[in-house]
Design an enzyme around this catalytic site. Structure first.
Site, PDB file in Angstrom:
ATOM      1  CE  LYS A 158      -7.570  -3.085  -3.083  1.00 23.29           C
ATOM      2  NZ  LYS A 158      -8.251  -2.156  -2.163  1.00 23.29           N
ATOM      3  CB  THR A 162      -6.968   2.542  -4.318  1.00 21.44           C
ATOM      4  OG1 THR A 162      -6.221   1.345  -4.107  1.00 21.44           O
ATOM      5  CG2 THR A 162      -8.236   2.498  -3.473  1.00 21.44           C
ATOM      6  CE1 TYR A 191      -6.375   4.645  -1.307  1.00 20.94           C
ATOM      7  CE2 TYR A 191      -4.594   4.473   0.274  1.00 20.94           C
ATOM      8  CZ  TYR A 191      -5.860   4.114  -0.157  1.00 20.94           C
ATOM      9  OH  TYR A 191      -6.592   3.221   0.570  1.00 20.94           O
ATOM     10  CG  HIS A 213     -11.163   0.493   0.523  1.00 21.62           C
ATOM     11  ND1 HIS A 213     -10.488   1.239  -0.402  1.00 21.62           N
ATOM     12  CD2 HIS A 213     -10.364   0.480   1.616  1.00 21.62           C
ATOM     13  CE1 HIS A 213      -9.346   1.667   0.115  1.00 21.62           C
ATOM     14  NE2 HIS A 213      -9.245   1.212   1.334  1.00 21.62           N
ATOM     15  CB  SER A 269      -0.872   0.000   1.259  1.00 24.88           C
ATOM     16  OG  SER A 269      -1.413   1.284   1.499  1.00 24.88           O
TER      17      SER A 269
END
Ligand SMILES: Cc1cc2nc3c(=O)[nH]c(=O)nc-3n(C[C@H](O)[C@H](O)[C@H](O)COP(=O)(O)O)c2cc1C
Length: 354
Positions: free
Chosen positions: A252, A156, A130, A276, A107
């Protein structure tokens, strides 16, 4: 560690081993948790057809995800703060995935940096992005992921702002964890967790801190990130990312067939059908309910991955039967990580494989 025969056993151990605020951060969802519960309830409600007198002595789980061979159709989902669930958590989980012959996705909001994970494993790993308001940050982590040889970029798209998670607010969860009186009592009863986090390389958001340090910043990485989720994010930004990332690109957080078609038309290599893990738009449908229509519409053109509620091999089977090419696990691996570090993640993967 006690005998564990399913993911729920790991969850129970995790609950005893890590501070309550962190356990709830992993375990719980956003708002009224309707979507969190639907993810599990809808998977549980699916019944299998039982056919008999078929030779099942030779079964093979090996497949490929995004063009890479994996030993089973299960990969580790990107989760923020794994390095606080257990010290160096992302490095340990990446190693466990490598040992299991599958992929680990790091992440943006990890504690360990991209470079830490690169150092910890020989296998290539995936990186989740992100797209922050500060595009300089996004550009720099994309470059770092390329330099580290990451084999796919997962953007994402279901977090233009953070869903409200009541428990995180009530616990006053911070990164790094703050030592308040209430925390101190909780920490005192979790000595193994305290030791693992004190021995760890980092306790803040590693990727963000590396960037802020490079700019001579002294801002706290947690609050900086919170202010940087981008409410303007749109399809145009996906083109921008595509321009910076020549490799495999995955969106995603797709939950609607129209968005899935648009993603395929935009030329991405895959999508993750996901809400999520019930941590964002509460009231959205479960991922398993959304899956069949999406897989029918785009499954022949791009890799359709799935996550949300996977706790067993049977759950994986149900998602594959409904058209997924593979699944990702979030909480299932985090419970393992909290329960027993790298061995716990291996255990989680073994339980699902079995
Ligand atoms: C504690 C936690 C942190 C997460 N952090 C991220 C993240 O940083 N980026 C992201 O794309 N998804 C994140 N997710 C969502 C997971 O990638 C995945 O979609 C979800 O966990 C799947 O549901 P499951 O937990 O029921 O397997 C997080 C999930 C959890 C449980």
């Amino acid at each position: 560690m006690a005998l564990t025969t399913n993911i729920e056993d790991l969850r129970r151990i995790a609950r005893r081993r890590i501070p309550r605020a962190l356990f709830d951060y992993v375990d719980r969802g956003s708002y009224d948790e309707l979507t969190l519960r639907a993810n599990r309830a809808d998977l549980e409600a699916i019944r299998l057809r039982q056919r008999v007198l078929v030779d099942v002595s030779q079964v093979a789980l090996k497949t490929s995800l995004l063009g890479e061979e994996v030993s089973m159709p299960v990969a580790i989902a990107p989760t923020g703060m794994a390095g606080l669930i257990h010290g160096n958590g992302e490095m340990l989980a990446a190693r466990a995935a490598e040992a299991a012959g599958t992929k680990f996705c790091l992440s943006t909001m990890s504690i360990c940096t991209i470079e830490d994970v690169r150092e910890a494993t020989k296998a290539s790993f995936w990186f989740q992005l992100y797209v922050f308001r500060d595009r300089g940050f996004s550009k720099s982590v994309i470059e770092r992921a390329r330099a580290a040889g990451c084999s796919a970029l997962f953007v994402t798209v279901d977090l233009p702002m953070r869903g409200q998670r009541h428990m995180d607010l009530k616990h006053g969860l911070t990164v790094p964890p703050r030592l308040t009186l209430r925390n101190a009592i909780d920490f005192a009863t979790k000595p193994a967790w305290v030791a693992s986090v004190l021995r760890a390389r980092r306790r803040g958001f590693g990727n963000v801190e590396a960037f802020l340090k490079g700019r001579g910043g002294i801002i706290r990485s947690g609050s900086w990130a919170n202010e940087n989720y981008d409410r303007t994010l749109s399809w145009r930004d996906i083109d921008w990312v595509r321009g910076l990332w020549p490799g495999k690109l995955v969106l995603k957080g797709i939950l609607d067939v129209e968005d899935a078609k648009r993603a395929a038309a935009a030329g991405v290599d895959g999508i993750v059908v996901s809400n999520h893990g019930g941590r964002q738009l509460d009231g959205a449908r479960s991922s398993i309910a959304a899956l069949p229509e999406i897989a029918d519409a785009v499954g022949d053109r791009i890799d359709v991955l799935f996550d949300g509620g996977i706790r067993s091999g049977q759950d994986v089977l149900k998602a594959l039967a409904r058209g997924a090419r593979g699944c990702m696990i979030g909480r299932a691996f985090l419970y393992g990580l909290a329960a027993d570090g790298e061995a716990g993640v291996r255990r989680a993967l073994d339980l699902i494989r079995a």
